[in-house]
Motif scaffolding. Structure first.
Motif, short mmCIF file in Angstrom:
data_model
loop_
_atom_site.label_atom_id
_atom_site.label_comp_id
_atom_site.label_asym_id
_atom_site.label_seq_id
_atom_site.Cartn_x
_atom_site.Cartn_y
_atom_site.Cartn_z
N LYS A 1 44.98 34.67 40.25
CA LYS A 1 45.29 34.79 39.07
C LYS A 1 44.42 36.03 38.48
O LYS A 1 44.52 36.86 37.77
CB LYS A 1 45.24 33.90 37.91
N ARG A 2 43.04 35.82 38.70
CA ARG A 2 42.05 36.97 38.37
C ARG A 2 42.50 38.22 38.90
O ARG A 2 42.37 39.47 38.48
CB ARG A 2 40.54 36.28 38.71
N LEU A 3 42.79 38.17 40.34
CA LEU A 3 43.01 39.55 41.24
C LEU A 3 44.41 40.00 40.40
O LEU A 3 44.24 41.27 40.33
CB LEU A 3 43.44 38.96 42.57
N PHE A 4 45.23 39.23 39.90
CA PHE A 4 46.63 39.79 39.45
C PHE A 4 46.16 40.39 37.97
O PHE A 4 46.64 41.46 37.81
CB PHE A 4 47.55 38.62 39.40
N ILE B 1 57.36 35.78 36.75
CA ILE B 1 57.29 34.55 37.07
C ILE B 1 57.05 34.00 38.68
O ILE B 1 56.24 33.14 38.91
CB ILE B 1 58.66 33.81 36.79
N HIS B 2 57.54 34.92 39.69
CA HIS B 2 57.45 35.02 40.75
C HIS B 2 55.88 35.02 41.15
O HIS B 2 55.35 34.60 41.97
CB HIS B 2 58.34 35.67 41.68
N ALA B 3 55.55 36.15 40.39
CA ALA B 3 53.94 36.61 40.74
C ALA B 3 53.19 35.24 40.17
O ALA B 3 52.13 35.12 41.08
CB ALA B 3 53.66 37.79 40.10
N ARG B 4 53.30 34.67 39.24
CA ARG B 4 52.60 33.39 38.88
C ARG B 4 52.65 32.48 40.10
O ARG B 4 51.29 31.93 40.30
CB ARG B 4 53.09 32.92 37.52
N ARG B 5 53.78 32.08 40.56
CA ARG B 5 53.65 31.27 41.73
C ARG B 5 52.80 31.81 42.88
O ARG B 5 52.14 31.03 43.71
CB ARG B 5 55.05 31.01 42.14
N TRP C 1 41.31 42.57 31.95
CA TRP C 1 40.33 42.63 32.94
C TRP C 1 39.54 41.38 32.83
O TRP C 1 39.19 40.85 33.51
CB TRP C 1 39.57 43.83 33.10
N ARG C 2 39.06 41.32 31.42
CA ARG C 2 38.18 40.09 30.96
C ARG C 2 38.78 38.82 30.70
O ARG C 2 38.21 38.13 30.74
CB ARG C 2 37.67 40.46 29.68
N ALA C 3 40.14 38.78 31.00
CA ALA C 3 40.91 37.59 30.64
C ALA C 3 40.40 36.35 31.70
O ALA C 3 40.28 36.74 33.07
CB ALA C 3 42.40 37.66 30.63
N ARG C 4 40.34 35.26 31.38
CA ARG C 4 39.94 34.25 32.22
C ARG C 4 40.92 33.69 32.89
O ARG C 4 42.11 33.72 32.52
CB ARG C 4 39.45 32.85 31.25
N ALA C 5 40.60 33.51 34.20
CA ALA C 5 41.86 33.09 35.00
C ALA C 5 42.69 31.81 34.79
O ALA C 5 43.76 31.66 35.05
CB ALA C 5 41.16 32.86 36.67
N ILE D 1 44.53 43.87 38.88
CA ILE D 1 45.38 44.79 39.31
C ILE D 1 46.34 45.40 38.35
O ILE D 1 46.09 46.63 37.93
CB ILE D 1 46.49 44.23 40.17
N CYS D 2 46.62 44.41 37.30
CA CYS D 2 47.31 44.88 35.79
C CYS D 2 46.58 45.73 35.20
O CYS D 2 47.05 46.64 34.62
CB CYS D 2 47.95 43.67 35.42
N ALA D 3 45.53 45.16 35.07
CA ALA D 3 44.50 46.01 33.92
C ALA D 3 44.39 47.47 34.69
O ALA D 3 44.43 48.48 33.86
CB ALA D 3 43.30 45.28 34.02
N GLY D 4 44.22 47.65 35.97
CA GLY D 4 43.89 48.94 36.53
C GLY D 4 45.04 49.75 36.43
O GLY D 4 45.18 51.24 36.22
N LEU D 5 46.21 49.12 36.59
CA LEU D 5 47.63 49.95 36.38
C LEU D 5 47.65 50.38 34.96
O LEU D 5 48.12 51.67 34.83
CB LEU D 5 48.74 49.19 36.98
N LEU D 6 47.36 49.44 33.91
CA LEU D 6 47.41 49.94 32.67
C LEU D 6 46.56 51.21 32.22
O LEU D 6 46.59 52.05 31.45
CB LEU D 6 47.33 48.81 31.60
N ALA D 7 45.37 51.02 32.83
CA ALA D 7 44.35 51.94 32.63
C ALA D 7 44.66 53.26 33.20
O ALA D 7 44.60 54.54 32.87
CB ALA D 7 43.03 51.70 33.19
N SER D 8 45.36 53.26 34.57
CA SER D 8 46.14 54.54 35.03
C SER D 8 46.99 55.15 34.19
O SER D 8 47.07 56.35 34.16
CB SER D 8 46.44 54.12 36.58
#
Length: 206
Positions: A182-185, A170-174, A91-95, A188-195
Motif C-alpha cells: 500500500k505504501r508503495l502504491f 479496486i484491483h490495485a487494492r487487492r 506520499w505521507r499517507a499511512r499504509a 507511486i501515485c504521489a510521484g505521478l501526481l507530482a509529475s
C-alpha cells in the motif's frame, strides 16, 4: 448533427476520457483507499468542472484564456500547486489508511471537491473543449443545442471512465494488500501526481 458525425465523435471523445491524467489517477487512488462507490461519487466534482468548461466553450468565453497571459499562468500555477499538495499528502499517507474498514475516511463531498479543484485547475482542459468540440458542430444548425448534445455525451462517457478507473483501483487494492504494498502504491501515485504538476507548470498556451 448526423449519425456519421457521432460515429467519429464518440470514439475520439472516449479516447480523451480514458487518457491517463491527474483526475483518473485520483479515481484509482480514491478507490484503493475508500472503495468503488466513494471514488465514483467523488468523480461528480470532476463532472461539474467539465460542465463549466463546456459551457464556457459554448459561450465563447475561453477566448479570454487565449489573450490573457497572466490569467492562463495564474490558473496553471494554482492548479500545479494543488497537485503538489495532493502528492505530498499521498506520499505521507499511512499504509493502514487504505481500505473501507480501516481508517479515517474522507467524506464524499471532500473527494468531490478534490476532483473539482484538480479538474478546474487545468487551463489547457478549457482550451481543449474550445478546440475539440467545435470540430463536430454544424455551423448551419443551432450551435448551442449541438454543444449541449456533444457536452452531454462527453460527460456520459466521462462517467464510464470514472467507473473503469475506480475498478482499476479496486484491483490495485487487492494487489497491494500488505502495508508495504500500500505504501508503495501511494508513493507511486504521489510521484505521478507530482509529475503531472510539473508538466502543468511548463505547459504553454496553444
Amino acid at each position: 448533427m448526423d449519425i456519421s458525425t457521432l460515429a467519429v465523435f464518440v470514439p475520439a471523445c472516449f479516447a480523451l476520457n480514458m487518457a491517463p491524467g491527474p483526475n483518473n489517477l485520483l479515481s484509482i487512488s480514491n478507490a484503493t483507499r475508500y472503495g468503488f462507490a466513494k471514488s465514483c461519487l467523488g468523480g461528480l466534482g470532476r463532472l461539474l468542472a467539465f460542465a463549466i468548461m463546456i459551457a464556457l466553450a459554448a459561450a465563447g468565453l475561453t477566448a479570454v484564456l487565449h489573450t490573457s497571459e497572466w490569467l492562463f499562468h495564474a490558473i496553471k500555477i494554482v492548479g500545479a500547486a494543488y497537485l503538489f499538495y495532493l502528492a505530498f499528502q499521498l506520499w505521507r499517507a499511512r499504509a493502514d489508511e487504505a481500505g473501507e474498514s480501516g481508517a479515517p475516511a474522507k467524506g464524499t463531498g471532500s473527494l468531490a471537491r478534490q476532483e473539482f479543484l484538480v479538474a478546474i485547475g487545468k487551463p489547457k482542459a478549457i482550451l481543449l473543449f474550445t478546440a475539440f468540440l467545435p470540430q463536430f458542430v454544424d455551423q448551419s444548425g443551432v450551435v448551442t443545442d449541438q454543444f449541449a448534445v456533444l457536452g452531454g455525451l462527453f460527460l456520459a462517457m466521462e462517467c464510464i471512465a470514472i467507473a473503469l478507473y475506480a475498478c482499476m483501483g479496486i484491483h490495485a487494492r487487492r494487489l497491494f494488500a500488505r502495508p508495504g504494498g500500500k505504501r508503495l502504491f501511494n508513493r507511486i501515485c504521489a510521484g505521478l501526481l507530482a509529475s503531472a504538476a510539473s508538466v502543468l507548470l511548463v505547459a504553454r498556451r496553444a
